[in-house]
Design an enzyme around this catalytic site. Structure first.
Site, PDB file in Angstrom:
ATOM      1  N   THR A   6       0.845  -1.198   0.000  1.00 41.87           N
ATOM      2  CA  THR A   6       0.000   0.000   0.000  1.00 41.87           C
ATOM      3  C   THR A   6       0.882   1.250   0.000  1.00 41.87           C
ATOM      4  O   THR A   6       1.951   1.240   0.615  1.00 41.87           O
ATOM      5  CB  THR A   6      -0.890  -0.008   1.264  1.00 41.87           C
ATOM      6  OG1 THR A   6      -1.739  -1.154   1.196  1.00 41.87           O
ATOM      7  CG2 THR A   6      -1.745   1.247   1.378  1.00 41.87           C
TER       8      THR A   6
ATOM      9  N   THR B 299       4.368   4.334  -3.611  1.00 42.56           N
ATOM     10  CA  THR B 299       5.339   3.523  -4.357  1.00 42.56           C
ATOM     11  C   THR B 299       4.679   2.219  -4.816  1.00 42.56           C
ATOM     12  O   THR B 299       4.850   1.798  -5.971  1.00 42.56           O
ATOM     13  CB  THR B 299       6.590   3.240  -3.499  1.00 42.56           C
ATOM     14  OG1 THR B 299       6.935   4.420  -2.768  1.00 42.56           O
ATOM     15  CG2 THR B 299       7.766   2.831  -4.362  1.00 42.56           C
TER      16      THR B 299
ATOM     17  N   GLY C  86       3.481   1.698   7.819  1.00 42.17           N
ATOM     18  CA  GLY C  86       2.208   2.065   8.410  1.00 42.17           C
ATOM     19  C   GLY C  86       1.873   3.536   8.306  1.00 42.17           C
ATOM     20  O   GLY C  86       0.859   3.976   8.837  1.00 42.17           O
TER      21      GLY C  86
ATOM     22  N   GLU D 245      -0.604  -5.366   5.922  1.00 43.21           N
ATOM     23  CA  GLU D 245       0.726  -5.471   5.288  1.00 43.21           C
ATOM     24  C   GLU D 245       1.547  -6.553   5.979  1.00 43.21           C
ATOM     25  O   GLU D 245       2.195  -7.381   5.332  1.00 43.21           O
ATOM     26  CB  GLU D 245       1.458  -4.131   5.355  1.00 43.21           C
ATOM     27  CG  GLU D 245       0.832  -3.064   4.464  1.00 43.21           C
ATOM     28  CD  GLU D 245       1.456  -1.684   4.624  1.00 43.21           C
ATOM     29  OE1 GLU D 245       1.267  -0.866   3.728  1.00 43.21           O
ATOM     30  OE2 GLU D 245       2.114  -1.436   5.637  1.00 43.21           O
TER      31      GLU D 245
HETATM   32  C1  5RP Z   1       1.398   2.117   4.237  1.00 39.51           C
HETATM   33  C2  5RP Z   1       2.851   1.842   4.220  1.00 39.51           C
HETATM   34  C3  5RP Z   1       3.622   2.323   3.037  1.00 39.51           C
HETATM   35  O1  5RP Z   1       4.340   1.269   2.507  1.00 39.51           O
HETATM   36  C4  5RP Z   1       4.554   3.406   3.477  1.00 39.51           C
HETATM   37  O2  5RP Z   1       3.810   4.419   4.144  1.00 39.51           O
HETATM   38  C5  5RP Z   1       5.323   4.010   2.297  1.00 39.51           C
HETATM   39  O3  5RP Z   1       4.462   4.762   1.515  1.00 39.51           O
HETATM   40  P1  5RP Z   1       4.946   5.554   0.230  1.00 39.51           P
HETATM   41  O4  5RP Z   1       5.350   4.538  -0.791  1.00 39.51           O
HETATM   42  O5  5RP Z   1       3.738   6.356  -0.161  1.00 39.51           O
HETATM   43  O6  5RP Z   1       6.091   6.436   0.643  1.00 39.51           O
HETATM   44  O7  5RP Z   1       3.414   1.268   5.101  1.00 39.51           O
HETATM   45  O8  5RP Z   1       0.808   1.721   5.443  1.00 39.51           O
END
Ligand code: 5RP
Length: 222
Positions: free
Chosen positions: A32, A35, A99, A107
């Site tokens: 999630t 990325t 998170g 996750e």
């Molecule tokens: C969501 C997550 C995401 O992997 C984490 O926040 C990284 O997010 P991004 O790719 O938007 O930087 O743990 O709960």
């Protein structure tokens, strides 16, 4: 390169990493965040070549469906060959804080079911010590104040993430000013607080492969 370009580069690298394994029975675990979203968008090109994906959030499930990928139940998917997800912080041992998007519990569950966890992150997420990013804790709502008091005893400054309800109907506390010396030990300690559903330390089960977006290219660590 911008942060978004670095994220796109690691999403491309993750596609290259998993593409040889995409067969008719393959079920992927999908994370999630922004990325992971870029990875999902690229994965859409391969929809139909593999069975489908298990999503770590309602948001990722919707995005997978939007690009034509079947979303499957984890309970009937067995062991997954790969879990691909981003991170808020990652260290040299491929331990992470996750998170930031409040999806940590699912996750961690999907990651636990995967043979290989591929972490995709831009270079800004790489740290010598975990804890600059506030550590998220998912809590049962009625336990929120109790858990916060226990977190203060551990040295954290807990802040309730107001207005956020997780996909599991729970709440999030973020731990500020909480540098983590021993991620595995702290993950276990936090899990032992009554009312904690999950904490955002991914240390007992870290990543197996890190694809880190740097100015001079994607750095692969395994
Ligand atoms: C969501 C997550 C995401 O992997 C984490 O926040 C990284 O997010 P991004 O790719 O938007 O930087 O743990 O709960």
């Amino acid at each position: 390169m911008t942060q978004d370009e670095l994220k796109a580069a690691v999403a491309d690298a993750a596609i290259k990493e998993i593409e040889p394994w995409l067969e008719k029975d393959t079920v992927l675990g999908i994370g999630t965040g922004s990325t992971a979203n870029l990875f999902i968008d690229r994965l859409g090109k391969f929809a139909g070549r593999f069975k489908g994906a298990v999503a770590s959030s309602d948001a990722s499930a919707k995005r997978l469906k939007d690009v034509g990928i079947d979303v499957l139940e984890l309970n009937s998917s067995g062991t997954l060959p790969f879990y691909v997800d981003g991170a808020d912080e990652v260290n040299a041992h491929l331990q992470m804080i996750k998170g930031g998007g409040a999806a940590l519990t699912r996750e961690k569950i999907v990651a636990a079911c995967a043979e290989r966890f591929i972490c995709i992150a831009d270079g800004s997420k790489y740290v010598a010590q975990l804890g600059h990013f506030p550590l998220p804790i998912e809590v049962i709502p009625m336990a929120r104040s109790y858990v916060a008091r226990e977190l203060v005893k551990l040295g954290a400054e807990p802040i309730y993430r107001e207005g956020v309800v997780t996909d599991n109907g729970n709440q999030i506390i973020d731990c500020y000013d909480f540098m983590i010396n021993d991620p595995k030990a702290m993950e276990a300690t936090l899990n032992s607080i009554v009312g904690v559903v999950t904490n955002g330390l991914f240390a007992a089960r870290g990543a197996d492969v890190l694809l880190l977006g740097r100015e001079d290219g994607v750095e692969r660590t395994a």
